[in-house]
Design an enzyme around this catalytic site. Sequence first.
Site: not given
Ligand code: MRU
Length: 335
Positions: A34-36, A76, A181, A222, A232
Amino acid sequence: MRLVDQTRLPHETVVAVCATAADVASAIRTLRVRGAPAIGVTAAYGLALAAYRAAEAGADALAAVEAASGLLRAARPTAVNLRWAVDRLLAVARGAPRGAALAERLLAEAEAIAAADVAANQAIGRLGAAMIGHGECILTYCHTGGLATAGYGTAFGILRAAHEAGRGIRVVACETRPVLQGARLTAWELLQHGIPGVLITDNVAGSLMARGEVDRVIVGADRIARNGDVANKIGTYALAVLARAHGIPFVVAAPTSTVDLATPDGAAIPIEERDAHEVTHLAGVRVAPEGIAVRNPAFDVTPHRLITAIVTEAGVAAPPYDRSLAALAGAAVGS
Ligand code: MRU
């Protein structure tokens, strides 16, 4: 394909093995990765995997990649990095010779995206750290570290660079309900890098700001719309409102692959709704009564007027964002 399973950290380091692109899509959907930026890079490798599998079986690699791209893109909806990486790999696949050569081209492109993401994060770290004064206390949200990217981190990369530069920063990490997270991953990476920090429950943030204990908020993104609105992790908007009320700078850090100039504003960003189980249960234990209805949006939109600056690898965007982001994203594409 081997991925560190982020759902198992910090208790154990388990490597999830994905044998097919469908496994990769499932790992993305279930937050094992996970994480964009991380899901974009992972999807790119997933398409290379689909091409190799098809070539091995003597099947049409391009057809397999086209099918896998639909699956991966749908895993996603909010983080634009996923769509961005899939579209980039598809363009390469459509222009490549068929068979094993196509798979090799896709693997090379995935490697290039991963390397560029690490370099972008390091540049974001350098540019962002230059904004930070000595001894600042910086509040961050969700998890934006090495594991949320191809390496180093975005908002976390700034914290890391400022710490490495000897700025004497302290970090406040919000736990980030519902899936924690911040508590599980940001806290773990702070310890890994020896960055001084404290973990708080999300509802403590306003109180610390009111006491003058927070100098700056830095978060990831994101998807960043053309006008600078930022999607985000759910709860980011509330922090931006609090920061504005207390006169605290609110900074967003993301690579230009997160900037979506085709999306005019935050209202046009699709917001993922996730399973009720994430809200009714904590670490697998039910905490809410059976039968209660749940809302579980995974992201929110922070309007551009609440954002002090957006740090990208191509430079720091300042308001008005419709002009500054277009210039930076355009320069990054042209470079
Ligand atoms: O649902 P997630 O854990 O994938 O959400 C992640 C976030 O909102 C992060 O802040 C974003 O992806 C930036 S990651 C460098």
